[in-house]
Design a protein around this motif. Structure first.
Motif, PDB file in Angstrom:
ATOM      1  N   UNK A  30       0.838  -1.206   0.000  1.00  0.00           N
ATOM      2  CA  UNK A  30       0.000   0.000   0.000  1.00  0.00           C
ATOM      3  C   UNK A  30       0.871   1.253   0.000  1.00  0.00           C
ATOM      4  N   UNK A  31       1.962   1.201   0.794  1.00  0.00           N
ATOM      5  CA  UNK A  31       2.876   2.349   0.835  1.00  0.00           C
ATOM      6  C   UNK A  31       3.531   2.563  -0.518  1.00  0.00           C
ATOM      7  N   UNK A  32       3.945   1.467  -1.196  1.00  0.00           N
ATOM      8  CA  UNK A  32       4.579   1.574  -2.506  1.00  0.00           C
ATOM      9  C   UNK A  32       3.617   2.147  -3.531  1.00  0.00           C
ATOM     10  N   UNK A  33       2.367   1.726  -3.473  1.00  0.00           N
ATOM     11  CA  UNK A  33       1.376   2.236  -4.421  1.00  0.00           C
ATOM     12  C   UNK A  33       1.176   3.737  -4.230  1.00  0.00           C
ATOM     13  N   UNK A  34       1.151   4.176  -2.973  1.00  0.00           N
ATOM     14  CA  UNK A  34       1.018   5.608  -2.682  1.00  0.00           C
ATOM     15  C   UNK A  34       2.242   6.370  -3.162  1.00  0.00           C
ATOM     16  N   UNK A  35       3.429   5.795  -2.979  1.00  0.00           N
ATOM     17  CA  UNK A  35       4.664   6.453  -3.389  1.00  0.00           C
ATOM     18  C   UNK A  35       4.727   6.606  -4.907  1.00  0.00           C
ATOM     19  N   UNK A  36       4.277   5.582  -5.638  1.00  0.00           N
ATOM     20  CA  UNK A  36       4.300   5.648  -7.095  1.00  0.00           C
ATOM     21  C   UNK A  36       3.347   6.707  -7.638  1.00  0.00           C
ATOM     22  N   UNK A  39       4.306  12.790  -7.408  1.00  0.00           N
ATOM     23  CA  UNK A  39       4.860  13.427  -8.600  1.00  0.00           C
ATOM     24  C   UNK A  39       6.354  13.159  -8.766  1.00  0.00           C
ATOM     25  N   UNK A  40       7.073  12.945  -7.637  1.00  0.00           N
ATOM     26  CA  UNK A  40       8.521  12.719  -7.712  1.00  0.00           C
ATOM     27  C   UNK A  40       8.869  11.325  -8.222  1.00  0.00           C
ATOM     28  N   UNK A  41       7.884  10.409  -8.322  1.00  0.00           N
ATOM     29  CA  UNK A  41       8.162   9.042  -8.756  1.00  0.00           C
ATOM     30  C   UNK A  41       8.657   9.002 -10.202  1.00  0.00           C
ATOM     31  N   UNK A  42       8.231   9.945 -11.031  1.00  0.00           N
ATOM     32  CA  UNK A  42       8.658   9.958 -12.436  1.00  0.00           C
ATOM     33  C   UNK A  42      10.155  10.215 -12.553  1.00  0.00           C
ATOM     34  N   UNK A  43      10.707  10.969 -11.594  1.00  0.00           N
ATOM     35  CA  UNK A  43      12.143  11.250 -11.620  1.00  0.00           C
ATOM     36  C   UNK A  43      12.930  10.208 -10.854  1.00  0.00           C
ATOM     37  N   UNK A  44      12.306   9.611  -9.820  1.00  0.00           N
ATOM     38  CA  UNK A  44      13.023   8.656  -8.965  1.00  0.00           C
ATOM     39  C   UNK A  44      13.216   7.313  -9.642  1.00  0.00           C
ATOM     40  N   UNK A  48      10.657   2.238 -17.339  1.00  0.00           N
ATOM     41  CA  UNK A  48      10.395   0.799 -17.366  1.00  0.00           C
ATOM     42  C   UNK A  48      10.186   0.221 -15.989  1.00  0.00           C
ATOM     43  N   UNK A  49      11.000   0.655 -15.027  1.00  0.00           N
ATOM     44  CA  UNK A  49      10.874   0.168 -13.651  1.00  0.00           C
ATOM     45  C   UNK A  49       9.549   0.613 -13.038  1.00  0.00           C
ATOM     46  N   UNK A  50       9.185   1.875 -13.272  1.00  0.00           N
ATOM     47  CA  UNK A  50       7.934   2.390 -12.701  1.00  0.00           C
ATOM     48  C   UNK A  50       6.722   1.669 -13.277  1.00  0.00           C
ATOM     49  N   UNK A  51       6.735   1.438 -14.596  1.00  0.00           N
ATOM     50  CA  UNK A  51       5.593   0.744 -15.209  1.00  0.00           C
ATOM     51  C   UNK A  51       5.486  -0.696 -14.710  1.00  0.00           C
ATOM     52  N   UNK A  52       6.640  -1.345 -14.490  1.00  0.00           N
ATOM     53  CA  UNK A  52       6.623  -2.723 -13.992  1.00  0.00           C
ATOM     54  C   UNK A  52       6.040  -2.779 -12.590  1.00  0.00           C
ATOM     55  N   UNK A  53       6.430  -1.851 -11.731  1.00  0.00           N
ATOM     56  CA  UNK A  53       5.897  -1.812 -10.373  1.00  0.00           C
ATOM     57  C   UNK A  53       4.401  -1.523 -10.373  1.00  0.00           C
ATOM     58  N   UNK A  54       3.985  -0.608 -11.209  1.00  0.00           N
ATOM     59  CA  UNK A  54       2.556  -0.286 -11.298  1.00  0.00           C
ATOM     60  C   UNK A  54       1.753  -1.491 -11.786  1.00  0.00           C
TER      61      UNK A  54
END
Length: 282
Positions: A30-36, A39-44, A48-54
């Motif tokens: 739940x915390x990871x979903x909120x973090x993604x 707005x800073x998740x696009x830079x962090x 490819x990594x962000x889409x895989x986690x989502x």
């Protein structure tokens, strides 16, 4: 939980660890979903990594933490993550030189300075990321805020030259290290975990004198972090005392002397009696 259940759980966790598998709880997901969603998740994260986690969390049906947590009014937000962290980490891993442009205090921008990156540091006091790098023209160790860096690019450097600079920087950093020994007052031994947590951002070694029932913490830190160490010692108050470290001992003595002088005490006599019209708490 009985003994057999504990043994079974330990075996399961050991095998998961050996296979490189990490067990993630529902709260962590739940915390990871909120973090993604931040707005800073696009830079962090890389795209490819962000889409895989989502995609992995797409079927997650837990509550959204943003609907549960209420954020109170606060000062201007400072993100812990900085867009330059990822490219700088790659430069550090490659072991090459850099061309760096950065802004100094008077607003002037130093363009295209040649250097060798050493490491990234985060200041807990200023809440700022710094790049520690060696200025090859000035032959000086520099610490530049990432917020002041306008551009940084890789500069090809022969392996022998890079290794020589790496050794030189290691020697400079080692020469700047300071050590101090902080002793835990025995009456507060039960709070050892809290005390160690206060010093968690420093290198430390803990020893225990069984005869005296005393814990001693040897801290290793950079010279420019001395005031931050002092702030932690003052925060802990009566729980600790400085046993070794000339600078820390002198600064603590100065602060104590000023406090006693401010209240008209030299430390040798009894405290003055309060005036008759003063309300003294019992």
């Amino acid at each position: 939980m009985n003994l057999f259940e504990k043994i079974f759980n330990y075996q399961v966790m050991s095998r998961l660890e050996q296979s490189g598998t990490i067990a993630v709880t529902a709260q962590e997901r739940a915390w990871l979903r909120t973090m993604l969603a931040h707005s800073a998740a696009k830079e962090a994260f890389e795209d490819g990594t962000r889409r895989k986690l989502e995609a992995l969390l797409e079927a997650e049906s837990g509550p959204d933490l943003r609907d549960i947590l209420i954020e109170k009014a606060r000062s201007r937000e400072r993100h812990v993550y900085h867009p330059l962290l990822r490219p700088l980490r790659r430069l550090l891993m490659n072991g090459q030189g850099i061309w760096i442009s950065y802004r100094i205090k008077n607003g002037t921008v130093n363009e295209g300075q040649s250097g060798f990156p050493c490491k990234l540091e985060y200041s807990m006091v200023k809440r700022e990321w710094y790049l520690l790098w060696y200025h090859t023209r000035r032959h000086a160790l520099m610490a530049t805020k990432l917020a002041n860096i306008s551009s940084v690019e890789e500069k090809a450097m022969p392996a022998p030259v890079a290794e020589k600079l790496r050794q030189k920087v290691a020697g400079l950093l080692e020469s700047r290290k300071r050590q101090a020994v902080v002793e835990v007052v025995p009456a507060y031994n039960e709070e050892l975990s809290r005390i160690l947590y206060a010093f968690s951002c420093f290198e430390k070694e803990v020893s225990y004198d069984e005869a005296a029932d005393v814990y001693r913490i040897r801290l290793t830190f950079q010279a420019d972090e001395s005031e931050f160490v002092l702030s932690k010692i003052r925060f802990l108050g009566l729980r600790v005392r400085v046993k070794e470290g000339r600078y820390l001992l002198r600064r603590m003595f100065e602060a104590s002397s000023k406090a006693l002088a401010r209240y008209g005490q030299d430390g040798s006599g009894p405290l003055p009696e309060p005036a008759a019209d003063q309300n003294v708490p019992g």
